[in-house]
Design a protein around this motif. Structure first.
Motif, PDB file in Angstrom:
ATOM      1  N   VAL A  88       0.852  -1.202   0.000  1.00  0.00           N
ATOM      2  CA  VAL A  88       0.000   0.000   0.000  1.00  0.00           C
ATOM      3  C   VAL A  88       0.885   1.250   0.000  1.00  0.00           C
ATOM      4  CG1 VAL A  88      -1.777   1.282   1.242  1.00  0.00           C
ATOM      5  CG2 VAL A  88      -1.897  -1.221   1.123  1.00  0.00           C
ATOM      6  N   LYS A 123       0.096   4.495  -0.853  1.00  0.00           N
ATOM      7  CA  LYS A 123      -0.536   5.823  -0.787  1.00  0.00           C
ATOM      8  C   LYS A 123       0.357   6.823  -0.062  1.00  0.00           C
ATOM      9  CE  LYS A 123      -3.137   4.642   3.383  1.00  0.00           C
ATOM     10  NZ  LYS A 123      -4.327   3.936   3.874  1.00  0.00           N
ATOM     11  N   ASN A 179      -5.332   4.349  -2.382  1.00  0.00           N
ATOM     12  CA  ASN A 179      -6.698   4.600  -1.918  1.00  0.00           C
ATOM     13  C   ASN A 179      -7.343   5.825  -2.572  1.00  0.00           C
ATOM     14  OD1 ASN A 179      -5.187   6.493  -0.542  1.00  0.00           O
ATOM     15  ND2 ASN A 179      -6.494   6.432   1.280  1.00  0.00           N
ATOM     16  N   ILE A 208      -8.024   0.438  -3.229  1.00  0.00           N
ATOM     17  CA  ILE A 208      -8.482  -0.079  -1.942  1.00  0.00           C
ATOM     18  C   ILE A 208      -9.326   0.925  -1.167  1.00  0.00           C
ATOM     19  CG2 ILE A 208      -6.521  -1.670  -1.748  1.00  0.00           C
ATOM     20  CD1 ILE A 208      -5.198   0.282   0.154  1.00  0.00           C
ATOM     21  N   MET A 267     -14.046  -7.699   1.178  1.00  0.00           N
ATOM     22  CA  MET A 267     -12.981  -6.928   1.814  1.00  0.00           C
ATOM     23  C   MET A 267     -13.516  -6.316   3.102  1.00  0.00           C
ATOM     24  SD  MET A 267     -12.071  -3.472   2.305  1.00  0.00           S
ATOM     25  CE  MET A 267     -11.057  -2.179   1.603  1.00  0.00           C
ATOM     26  N   ILE A 313     -12.131  -3.537   6.425  1.00  0.00           N
ATOM     27  CA  ILE A 313     -11.109  -2.790   7.169  1.00  0.00           C
ATOM     28  C   ILE A 313     -11.439  -2.983   8.643  1.00  0.00           C
ATOM     29  CG2 ILE A 313     -10.076  -0.540   7.607  1.00  0.00           C
ATOM     30  CD1 ILE A 313     -11.008   0.331   4.828  1.00  0.00           C
ATOM     31  N   MET A 373      -4.053  -5.543   7.721  1.00  0.00           N
ATOM     32  CA  MET A 373      -3.160  -4.436   7.410  1.00  0.00           C
ATOM     33  C   MET A 373      -1.911  -4.589   8.277  1.00  0.00           C
ATOM     34  SD  MET A 373      -6.404  -1.731   7.178  1.00  0.00           S
ATOM     35  CE  MET A 373      -5.486  -0.345   7.745  1.00  0.00           C
ATOM     36  N   THR A 374      -1.046  -3.595   8.269  1.00  0.00           N
ATOM     37  CA  THR A 374       0.226  -3.736   8.990  1.00  0.00           C
ATOM     38  C   THR A 374       0.058  -4.311  10.399  1.00  0.00           C
ATOM     39  OG1 THR A 374       1.272  -1.962   7.744  1.00  0.00           O
ATOM     40  CG2 THR A 374       2.208  -2.450   9.927  1.00  0.00           C
ATOM     41  N   ARG A 432      -3.169  -6.102   2.903  1.00  0.00           N
ATOM     42  CA  ARG A 432      -2.849  -4.755   2.423  1.00  0.00           C
ATOM     43  C   ARG A 432      -1.903  -4.103   3.423  1.00  0.00           C
ATOM     44  NH1 ARG A 432      -8.525  -5.099   3.023  1.00  0.00           N
ATOM     45  NH2 ARG A 432      -8.248  -3.583   4.700  1.00  0.00           N
ATOM     46  N   VAL A 433      -0.630  -4.081   3.085  1.00  0.00           N
ATOM     47  CA  VAL A 433       0.369  -3.616   4.049  1.00  0.00           C
ATOM     48  C   VAL A 433       1.043  -2.339   3.550  1.00  0.00           C
ATOM     49  CG1 VAL A 433       2.459  -4.218   5.321  1.00  0.00           C
ATOM     50  CG2 VAL A 433       0.748  -5.989   4.832  1.00  0.00           C
ATOM     51  N   GLY A 434       0.879  -1.259   4.302  1.00  0.00           N
ATOM     52  CA  GLY A 434       1.493   0.020   3.949  1.00  0.00           C
ATOM     53  C   GLY A 434       2.674   0.335   4.852  1.00  0.00           C
ATOM     54  N   THR A 435       2.366   0.757   6.059  1.00  0.00           N
ATOM     55  CA  THR A 435       3.392   1.170   7.017  1.00  0.00           C
ATOM     56  C   THR A 435       4.479   0.106   7.214  1.00  0.00           C
ATOM     57  OG1 THR A 435       1.567   2.277   8.145  1.00  0.00           O
ATOM     58  CG2 THR A 435       3.667   2.203   9.304  1.00  0.00           C
ATOM     59  N   ARG A 463       3.429   7.092   7.432  1.00  0.00           N
ATOM     60  CA  ARG A 463       3.041   8.040   6.386  1.00  0.00           C
ATOM     61  C   ARG A 463       3.110   9.492   6.839  1.00  0.00           C
ATOM     62  NH1 ARG A 463      -0.119   3.602   5.141  1.00  0.00           N
ATOM     63  NH2 ARG A 463      -1.569   4.141   6.800  1.00  0.00           N
TER      64      ARG A 463
HETATM   65  C1  LIG Z   1      -3.866   2.692   4.216  1.00  0.00           C
HETATM   66  C2  LIG Z   1      -4.616   1.439   4.027  1.00  0.00           C
HETATM   67  C3  LIG Z   1      -4.020   0.193   4.299  1.00  0.00           C
HETATM   68  C4  LIG Z   1      -2.612   0.027   4.836  1.00  0.00           C
HETATM   69  O1  LIG Z   1      -2.535   0.471   6.154  1.00  0.00           O
HETATM   70  P1  LIG Z   1      -1.215   0.182   7.036  1.00  0.00           P
HETATM   71  O2  LIG Z   1      -1.720   0.187   8.423  1.00  0.00           O
HETATM   72  O3  LIG Z   1      -0.272   1.297   6.743  1.00  0.00           O
HETATM   73  O4  LIG Z   1      -0.688  -1.122   6.621  1.00  0.00           O
HETATM   74  C5  LIG Z   1      -4.778  -0.945   4.059  1.00  0.00           C
HETATM   75  N1  LIG Z   1      -6.033  -0.878   3.598  1.00  0.00           N
HETATM   76  C6  LIG Z   1      -6.638   0.297   3.329  1.00  0.00           C
HETATM   77  C7  LIG Z   1      -8.029   0.299   2.807  1.00  0.00           C
HETATM   78  C8  LIG Z   1      -5.952   1.494   3.538  1.00  0.00           C
HETATM   79  O5  LIG Z   1      -6.571   2.652   3.269  1.00  0.00           O
END
Ligand SMILES: *Cc1c(COP(=O)(O)O)cnc(C)c1O
Length: 231
Positions: free
Chosen positions: A32, A34, A55, A76, A158, A160, A201-202, A217-220, A226
């Motif tokens: 992820v 963004k 996103n 996402i 999906m 969150i 997620m993370t 879905r892994v961002g951080t 961020r």
């Molecule tokens: C930002 C986001 C993520 C990733 O979040 P992290 O906690 O940084 O891994 C996953 N899914 C969605 C829908 C997001 O908006």
């Protein structure tokens, strides 16, 4: 930094798969990206990452233009109907469909482009007011309606999950999404398969994998926080 993070996330995924008796190939890691600049995405690409999640429509479309064409882009985030046209031919999967009206717009744009749009239904399992997604009790009816749209393929669900200090707290949320997907699968609706479970997620992707996630879905965890300047 980025390389170490990727190695760590990959190792965590493998361990979660092992604990759950699952094959690593059943889980797709979505990086992820963004808010991160294209240079950072290019760096991840050079390290082998081919699946990115964004996103925001505009940001995804901008990055799509300049980055290599074999990247698989996942949308996402919440999608407004008037923006569907900008990503219909760019996103391989839209994770965030939560209304028939949005699905109808996707149908219209997909038809124009002569393609089949692949989507997930976003379910607000935890019933958080601040979140998008439909409630579990409305899922079946929505799936039945969307299934009638010929240019849309529903690939799964999906969610969150809430931000919680202990990822174990989200286990029931993931379990619930999995159960909903099994229930819908059993109905065998045309144009609907439940092969994808996008959850984790993370903070909680390992628990999500143990509960059946096929996309995390892994961002951080990959790109770092961020809020801070990122090289
Ligand atoms: C930002 C986001 C993520 C990733 O979040 P992290 O906690 O940084 O891994 C996953 N899914 C969605 C829908 C997001 O908006």
């Amino acid at each position: 930094m980025l390389q170490n993070n990727l190695i760590q996330v990959e190792q965590n995924i493998e361990e979660a798969c092992r604990r759950a008796g699952r094959d690593r190939s059943e889980v797709t890691l979505i990086a992820v990206s963004k808010t991160k600049p294209v240079e950072t995405l290019q760096e991840a690409y050079d390290l082998g990452v081919r699946v990115f999640g964004e996103n925001k429509v505009q940001e995804m479309a901008d990055k799509y233009e300049v980055l290599p064409k074999d990247i698989r882009w996942h949308l996402i985030g919440h999608l407004q109907r008037n923006k569907v046209k900008y990503i219909i031919d760019k996103a391989v999967l839209i994770h965030s469909v939560d209304s028939l009206r949005l699905a109808q717009t996707i149908e219209k744009e997909a038809k124009k482009h002569n393609l089949t749009a692949h989507i997930l239904i976003e379910v607000n399992v935890a019933r958080e007011e601040s979140k998008f997604g439909i409630f579990p009790e409305d899922l079946e009816a929505l799936v039945d309606e969307i299934a009638k749209l010929p240019h849309i393929q529903v690939d799964g669900l999906m969610t969150i999950a809430p931000f919680v200090p202990d990822p174990e707290e989200n286990r029931p949320v993931f379990r619930e999404l999995r159960k909903l997907s099994v229930d819908i699968s059993a109905k065998k609706v045309d144009n609907v398969n439940m092969s994808v479970l996008s959850m984790g997620m993370t903070n909680d992707y390992q628990v999500a994998i143990e509960e059946g996630a096929t996309m995390v879905r892994v961002g951080t965890g990959i790109f770092g926080a961020r809020n801070y300047a990122q090289v």
